[in-house]
Scaffold this motif. Structure first.
Motif, PDB file in Angstrom:
ATOM      1  N   ARG A   1     -22.182  -1.026  16.181  1.00 48.19           N
ATOM      2  CA  ARG A   1     -22.049  -0.085  17.299  1.00 48.19           C
ATOM      3  C   ARG A   1     -22.233   1.356  16.818  1.00 48.19           C
ATOM      4  N   ILE A   2     -21.604   1.694  15.687  1.00 45.06           N
ATOM      5  CA  ILE A   2     -21.710   3.050  15.140  1.00 45.06           C
ATOM      6  C   ILE A   2     -23.144   3.353  14.713  1.00 45.06           C
ATOM      7  N   SER A   3     -23.778   2.432  14.013  1.00 44.13           N
ATOM      8  CA  SER A   3     -25.133   2.660  13.522  1.00 44.13           C
ATOM      9  C   SER A   3     -26.124   2.836  14.668  1.00 44.13           C
ATOM     10  N   LEU A   4     -26.009   2.014  15.706  1.00 42.01           N
ATOM     11  CA  LEU A   4     -26.888   2.147  16.860  1.00 42.01           C
ATOM     12  C   LEU A   4     -26.632   3.458  17.600  1.00 42.01           C
ATOM     13  N   LEU A   5     -25.367   3.835  17.717  1.00 44.25           N
ATOM     14  CA  LEU A   5     -25.027   5.101  18.375  1.00 44.25           C
ATOM     15  C   LEU A   5     -25.630   6.275  17.632  1.00 44.25           C
ATOM     16  N   VAL A   6     -25.506   6.273  16.307  1.00 45.13           N
ATOM     17  CA  VAL A   6     -26.078   7.356  15.499  1.00 45.13           C
ATOM     18  C   VAL A   6     -27.594   7.401  15.665  1.00 45.13           C
ATOM     19  N   GLY A   7     -28.243   6.238  15.577  1.00 45.79           N
ATOM     20  CA  GLY A   7     -29.696   6.197  15.696  1.00 45.79           C
ATOM     21  C   GLY A   7     -30.190   6.705  17.036  1.00 45.79           C
ATOM     22  N   ILE A   8     -29.585   6.230  18.120  1.00 44.37           N
ATOM     23  CA  ILE A   8     -30.043   6.606  19.461  1.00 44.37           C
ATOM     24  C   ILE A   8     -29.673   8.052  19.786  1.00 44.37           C
ATOM     25  N   ALA A   9     -28.435   8.461  19.479  1.00 48.41           N
ATOM     26  CA  ALA A   9     -27.997   9.821  19.812  1.00 48.41           C
ATOM     27  C   ALA A   9     -28.743  10.869  18.997  1.00 48.41           C
ATOM     28  N   ALA A  10     -28.919  10.626  17.700  1.00 48.16           N
ATOM     29  CA  ALA A  10     -29.648  11.581  16.856  1.00 48.16           C
ATOM     30  C   ALA A  10     -31.102  11.695  17.311  1.00 48.16           C
ATOM     31  N   THR A  11     -31.694  10.582  17.712  1.00 48.80           N
ATOM     32  CA  THR A  11     -33.073  10.605  18.214  1.00 48.80           C
ATOM     33  C   THR A  11     -33.159  11.372  19.526  1.00 48.80           C
ATOM     34  N   ALA A  12     -32.155  11.200  20.385  1.00 46.86           N
ATOM     35  CA  ALA A  12     -32.145  11.938  21.654  1.00 46.86           C
ATOM     36  C   ALA A  12     -32.077  13.447  21.416  1.00 46.86           C
ATOM     37  N   VAL A  13     -31.231  13.868  20.461  1.00 43.93           N
ATOM     38  CA  VAL A  13     -31.109  15.298  20.143  1.00 43.93           C
ATOM     39  C   VAL A  13     -32.410  15.836  19.578  1.00 43.93           C
TER      40      VAL A  13
ATOM     41  N   MET B   1     -30.876   5.636  11.409  1.00 38.25           N
ATOM     42  CA  MET B   1     -29.941   4.579  11.025  1.00 38.25           C
ATOM     43  C   MET B   1     -29.889   4.425   9.510  1.00 38.25           C
ATOM     44  N   LEU B   2     -31.041   4.517   8.870  1.00 41.68           N
ATOM     45  CA  LEU B   2     -31.072   4.445   7.406  1.00 41.68           C
ATOM     46  C   LEU B   2     -30.371   5.646   6.783  1.00 41.68           C
ATOM     47  N   ASP B   3     -30.576   6.829   7.360  1.00 37.82           N
ATOM     48  CA  ASP B   3     -29.930   8.039   6.840  1.00 37.82           C
ATOM     49  C   ASP B   3     -28.412   7.951   6.972  1.00 37.82           C
ATOM     50  N   GLU B   4     -27.956   7.455   8.115  1.00 39.28           N
ATOM     51  CA  GLU B   4     -26.506   7.300   8.303  1.00 39.28           C
ATOM     52  C   GLU B   4     -25.931   6.323   7.296  1.00 39.28           C
ATOM     53  N   ALA B   5     -26.642   5.221   7.073  1.00 36.06           N
ATOM     54  CA  ALA B   5     -26.171   4.228   6.106  1.00 36.06           C
ATOM     55  C   ALA B   5     -26.117   4.825   4.705  1.00 36.06           C
ATOM     56  N   ALA B   6     -27.134   5.621   4.356  1.00 37.83           N
ATOM     57  CA  ALA B   6     -27.166   6.239   3.024  1.00 37.83           C
ATOM     58  C   ALA B   6     -26.030   7.243   2.858  1.00 37.83           C
ATOM     59  N   LEU B   7     -25.820   8.079   3.869  1.00 39.56           N
ATOM     60  CA  LEU B   7     -24.748   9.082   3.798  1.00 39.56           C
ATOM     61  C   LEU B   7     -23.373   8.417   3.734  1.00 39.56           C
TER      62      LEU B   7
ATOM     63  N   LEU C   1     -22.678   6.959   0.371  1.00 36.23           N
ATOM     64  CA  LEU C   1     -22.325   7.993  -0.604  1.00 36.23           C
ATOM     65  C   LEU C   1     -20.992   8.661  -0.304  1.00 36.23           C
ATOM     66  N   GLY C   2     -20.356   8.276   0.812  1.00 39.96           N
ATOM     67  CA  GLY C   2     -19.072   8.864   1.177  1.00 39.96           C
ATOM     68  C   GLY C   2     -19.183  10.169   1.929  1.00 39.96           C
ATOM     69  N   MET C   3     -20.394  10.511   2.428  1.00 42.71           N
ATOM     70  CA  MET C   3     -20.603  11.766   3.138  1.00 42.71           C
ATOM     71  C   MET C   3     -20.871  11.559   4.629  1.00 42.71           C
ATOM     72  N   GLY C   4     -20.733  10.317   5.088  1.00 37.72           N
ATOM     73  CA  GLY C   4     -21.024  10.018   6.488  1.00 37.72           C
ATOM     74  C   GLY C   4     -19.774   9.586   7.236  1.00 37.72           C
ATOM     75  N   ILE C   5     -19.826   8.404   7.840  1.00 35.82           N
ATOM     76  CA  ILE C   5     -18.685   7.861   8.580  1.00 35.82           C
ATOM     77  C   ILE C   5     -17.579   7.521   7.587  1.00 35.82           C
ATOM     78  N   GLN C   6     -16.378   8.004   7.882  1.00 34.93           N
ATOM     79  CA  GLN C   6     -15.267   7.837   6.950  1.00 34.93           C
ATOM     80  C   GLN C   6     -14.381   6.649   7.303  1.00 34.93           C
ATOM     81  N   PRO C   7     -13.923   5.893   6.285  1.00 36.03           N
ATOM     82  CA  PRO C   7     -12.963   4.817   6.526  1.00 36.03           C
ATOM     83  C   PRO C   7     -11.688   5.401   7.160  1.00 36.03           C
ATOM     84  N   PRO C   8     -10.958   4.610   7.945  1.00 38.18           N
ATOM     85  CA  PRO C   8     -11.155   3.161   8.172  1.00 38.18           C
ATOM     86  C   PRO C   8     -12.222   2.813   9.202  1.00 38.18           C
ATOM     87  N   GLN C   9     -12.848   3.825   9.858  1.00 37.27           N
ATOM     88  CA  GLN C   9     -13.912   3.517  10.814  1.00 37.27           C
ATOM     89  C   GLN C   9     -15.064   2.825  10.094  1.00 37.27           C
ATOM     90  N   ALA C  10     -15.534   1.726  10.672  1.00 37.75           N
ATOM     91  CA  ALA C  10     -16.564   0.916  10.003  1.00 37.75           C
ATOM     92  C   ALA C  10     -17.966   1.380  10.384  1.00 37.75           C
TER      93      ALA C  10
END
Length: 291
Positions: free
Chosen positions: A89-101, A221-227, A230-239
């Protein structure tokens, strides 16, 4: 005998049917679309489908897959399958929302640049060239370091970094379309700029924008996964798919605890490949030279 005049709506309907027919000729794209729709539904209904709370300890540390935990548990005992639903859900949201912006920014700047030309075009294009001159991944990493991690920060960072490609694409199409007879007729008739831009030019640039947007979704989606990895993107405990892979940095996890990284890694690969197949099919479907 009067000549029958085709209505614009009828012409658009026939064009839409032709595009759909060409798209469905691509078997891989159709399979990818079905797969993507299933994944999106699973992500949307994650609270109903997830067997456990994704952020709470449900079992032992790094338990292997079993009847109770179909994909096992992670290093702190959280159910991997439940976290996978929410991570998607998070990865799809990032991909679609970032593309919309990025698409919104790129379309507006591209329309203005291509339509008005002159010094306006020069300023916008030089700024676009300046942004594109920076190494892409370095720009993303520096921006993430400055603004900090978090869901909406990542969406905005990726959105503001990915717009130059859309802007250049739209500008090129506008420069071509504005020389056509019907646009020149609008100029002569004194039609307002707003009408020409958004009712005449923009609808004729939608096809290349849609095709390009699919690649931006996959890249985001790939950029979000990479970030997140590396600990610079979505922070735990959020998956997220990226931070689920974060634990796969040790050799022991990579070789003996495959359930901790294969599901998330495989899902990222399948999502990106599916989106790219859909983008390729859309490009062929919108191609006026296609049969």
């Amino acid at each position: 005998m009067k000549k029958q005049i085709k209505k614009p709506t009828e012409t658009k309907l026939k064009t839409g049917n032709r595009v759909m027919k060409r798209f469905f000729q691509h078997k891989l794209a159709v399979a990818s679309l079905v797969f993507l729709l299933v994944i999106m539904l699973c992500a949307l209904f994650a609270p109903l489908l997830a067997p456990h709370n994704p952020n709470k300890i449900a079992g032992g540390f790094s338990e292997a897959p079993s009847a109770k935990f179909l994909l096992g548990t992670d290093q702190v005992g959280r159910d991997v399958l439940s976290r996978l639903f929410y991570a998607t859900r998070i990865s799809l949201l990032v991909g679609i929302a970032a593309t919309a912006v990025s698409t919104a920014i790129g379309v507006i700047l591209g329309l203005i640049s291509g339509y008005f030309g002159g010094w306006t075009d020069m300023v916008i294009m030089r700024f676009t060239d300046m942004v594109m001159s920076f190494p892409y991944i370095l720009l993303v990493l520096v921006s993430a370091a400055i603004f900090g991690p978090g869901l909406w920060n990542i969406i905005l960072i990726l959105g503001f970094v990915d717009w130059p490609g859309v802007a250049r694409l739209v500008r090129g199409n506008v420069l071509s379309i504005r020389e056509t007879n019907y646009i020149q007729a609008d100029f002569v008739a004194g039609m307002p700029t707003r009408y020409i831009l958004f009712s005449e030019i923009l609808p004729n640039t939608v096809a290349p924008i849609l095709v390009y947007a699919t690649s931006v979704i996959a890249l985001s989606m790939l950029d979000e996964a990479a970030l997140s990895f590396l600990g610079m993107g979505i922070q735990p405990p959020q998956a997220s798919l990226g931070n689920m892979l974060n634990g796969a940095q040790s050799l022991s996890v990579l070789t003996t605890k495959l359930w901790l990284w294969i599901p998330a890694g495989l899902l990222i690969v399948l999502l990106v490949i599916s989106i790219n197949f859909i983008g390729d099919a859309l490009r062929d479907a919108f191609d006026p030279s296609g049969k």
